[in-house]
Design an enzyme around this catalytic site. Sequence first.
Site, PDB file in Angstrom:
ATOM      1  N   GLU A  61       5.329  -1.352  -4.357  1.00 57.69           N
ATOM      2  CA  GLU A  61       4.286  -2.304  -3.972  1.00 57.69           C
ATOM      3  C   GLU A  61       4.650  -3.701  -4.476  1.00 57.69           C
ATOM      4  OE1 GLU A  61       0.383  -0.448  -5.294  1.00 57.69           O
ATOM      5  OE2 GLU A  61       1.878   0.999  -5.985  1.00 57.69           O
TER       6      GLU A  61
ATOM      7  N   HIS B 161       0.087  -0.396   0.327  1.00 59.65           N
ATOM      8  CA  HIS B 161       0.188   0.757  -0.573  1.00 59.65           C
ATOM      9  C   HIS B 161       0.721   2.001   0.153  1.00 59.65           C
ATOM     10  CE1 HIS B 161      -0.528   3.154  -4.061  1.00 59.65           C
ATOM     11  NE2 HIS B 161      -1.382   2.300  -4.626  1.00 59.65           N
TER      12      HIS B 161
ATOM     13  N   HIS C 217      -7.346  -2.405  -7.353  1.00 59.78           N
ATOM     14  CA  HIS C 217      -7.142  -2.593  -5.909  1.00 59.78           C
ATOM     15  C   HIS C 217      -8.369  -3.139  -5.185  1.00 59.78           C
ATOM     16  CE1 HIS C 217      -3.263  -0.884  -6.358  1.00 59.78           C
ATOM     17  NE2 HIS C 217      -3.561   0.381  -6.220  1.00 59.78           N
TER      18      HIS C 217
END
Length: 344
Positions: free
Chosen positions: A309, A178, A109
């Site tokens: 996601e 997220h 991420h």
Amino acid sequence: MTEVTREVFGHMPQEEGGGEVEKFTLRSGSVKVEILSLGCIIAALETRGRDGVFSDVVLGFDTLEGYTRKHPFFGAVVGRVANRIAKGRFTVDGKDYQLFLNNGPNSLHGGARGFDKVLWSPQVLPNGVCFFRLSPDGEEGYPGDLQVWVTYTLNGEELAINYRAQTSKTTPISLTNHAYFNLAGQGSRDIYDHEISIEADSYLPVDNTKIPTGEVAAVQGTGFDLRQPVELGKHLQKFGLDGFDHNFCLQQEQARRLAARARHPPTGRAMEVHTTQPGIQFYTGNNLDGSLKGKGAVVYPKHSAFCLETQNWPDAVNKPHFPNTLLHPGEEYNHTTWLVFNTA
């Protein structure tokens, strides 16, 4: 009509560079969503059940302090590259790049200080808010000055999230939001009574560090076949699964299409996810462990929320047969995801 209001939510600690964090509230007749200028975080999302009662269906915190401490990316936009890059390494135009490793042997991420941890510049729109930031060349090890716009717009029961980016050097990019959902209402114990379906004929098996092996496997005849709605708790039990944290492969076209549906039969709350992205990561909150106190001082145990996601496939920058994740100078990255809330 969508009503948009803004207010101060708090101030970043000096060691984080200081700065004012604003909260933007988007309100239609059927949905209310609160979004922060820190990390473009969806801090609250209220939608109606069949009894007409509104409930907040996303996990998060009541105060800024919760979001400035370590947490599992609640509600945030993550990037430059969502999900995992194996060993934090990739090669572009013959040059090797090494990223920070923040997920075992991998980069997750965006790294140590990804897009979720920085302040964005907001601009209010008639029905939403647009956030901008420049990610400078070399930030978290990524090449190129990357200009990024994330736009949230609310129309009736539909929340649209549009991601745009332009770069000065070729760079991998994959952006997602997220948010952790529980359609029974945040703070509910688990998601076992939710029905989930995902419009995917194949998924990506992963190794023990959650990196795709490279195989694109058919869901047919496996616990990953979610093409028809399944009741989550019974399904996990039936297939002996500890939960999901996998990319499901969507049709490879840039047009809007339905990717997934989630429904909570007891309240009637339902959510559809539509997207232009090639993949969707289905995650069932396996790493939540009850240690975080969220909104209203509730704790969030394992399997108390799910994430859907929309993104490019994990580690695509190192897998030539995966969808292209490189953005070149002169091109524009442009993807949209739509969350549609209703009662069913």
